[in-house]
Scaffold this motif. Sequence first.
Motif, PDB file in Angstrom:
ATOM      1  N   GLU A   1     -20.240  47.417 -23.758  1.00 46.01           N
ATOM      2  CA  GLU A   1     -20.694  46.984 -25.075  1.00 46.01           C
ATOM      3  C   GLU A   1     -19.988  47.816 -26.141  1.00 46.01           C
ATOM      4  O   GLU A   1     -19.806  49.027 -25.985  1.00 46.01           O
ATOM      5  N   ASP A   2     -19.562  47.161 -27.203  1.00 48.14           N
ATOM      6  CA  ASP A   2     -18.860  47.836 -28.293  1.00 48.14           C
ATOM      7  C   ASP A   2     -19.822  47.990 -29.472  1.00 48.14           C
ATOM      8  O   ASP A   2     -19.997  47.060 -30.257  1.00 48.14           O
ATOM      9  N   PRO A   3     -20.446  49.170 -29.605  1.00 48.12           N
ATOM     10  CA  PRO A   3     -21.443  49.348 -30.666  1.00 48.12           C
ATOM     11  C   PRO A   3     -20.841  49.350 -32.072  1.00 48.12           C
ATOM     12  O   PRO A   3     -21.528  49.021 -33.037  1.00 48.12           O
ATOM     13  N   ASP A   4     -19.565  49.696 -32.200  1.00 44.45           N
ATOM     14  CA  ASP A   4     -18.933  49.754 -33.524  1.00 44.45           C
ATOM     15  C   ASP A   4     -18.533  48.372 -34.030  1.00 44.45           C
ATOM     16  O   ASP A   4     -18.782  48.031 -35.184  1.00 44.45           O
ATOM     17  N   GLU A   5     -17.884  47.596 -33.179  1.00 44.72           N
ATOM     18  CA  GLU A   5     -17.369  46.286 -33.582  1.00 44.72           C
ATOM     19  C   GLU A   5     -18.308  45.143 -33.205  1.00 44.72           C
ATOM     20  O   GLU A   5     -18.159  44.025 -33.679  1.00 44.72           O
ATOM     21  N   GLY A   6     -19.230  45.403 -32.289  1.00 42.83           N
ATOM     22  CA  GLY A   6     -20.095  44.359 -31.763  1.00 42.83           C
ATOM     23  C   GLY A   6     -19.402  43.650 -30.614  1.00 42.83           C
ATOM     24  O   GLY A   6     -18.197  43.778 -30.423  1.00 42.83           O
TER      25      GLY A   6
ATOM     26  N   CYS B   1     -11.681  41.320 -25.346  1.00 41.21           N
ATOM     27  CA  CYS B   1     -13.054  41.443 -25.821  1.00 41.21           C
ATOM     28  C   CYS B   1     -13.648  40.060 -26.040  1.00 41.21           C
ATOM     29  O   CYS B   1     -12.954  39.055 -25.948  1.00 41.21           O
TER      30      CYS B   1
END
Length: 70
Positions: A17-22, A37
């Motif tokens: 999961e990419d918390p910065d970019e979603g 992604c």
Amino acid sequence: MTMDDYMKLSYHLDLVEDPDEGGYVAFYPELPGCITCGETIERAVENAKEAKRVWLEVAMEEGIAIVQSN
């Protein structure tokens, strides 16, 4: 080996999961630089399949050694 042979091999797919970019980042550790992604897990997995195919095509064209995973 042919492209179909390589595509049938079971390469490990990591999803993070990419918390910065979603969304999610997907990559194959055995295929260096093969990363993509997607907004959802499902989309990240779909994109990863296409990224794997493109990575393998380039590796075959350039004579890059390809790990033959099980």
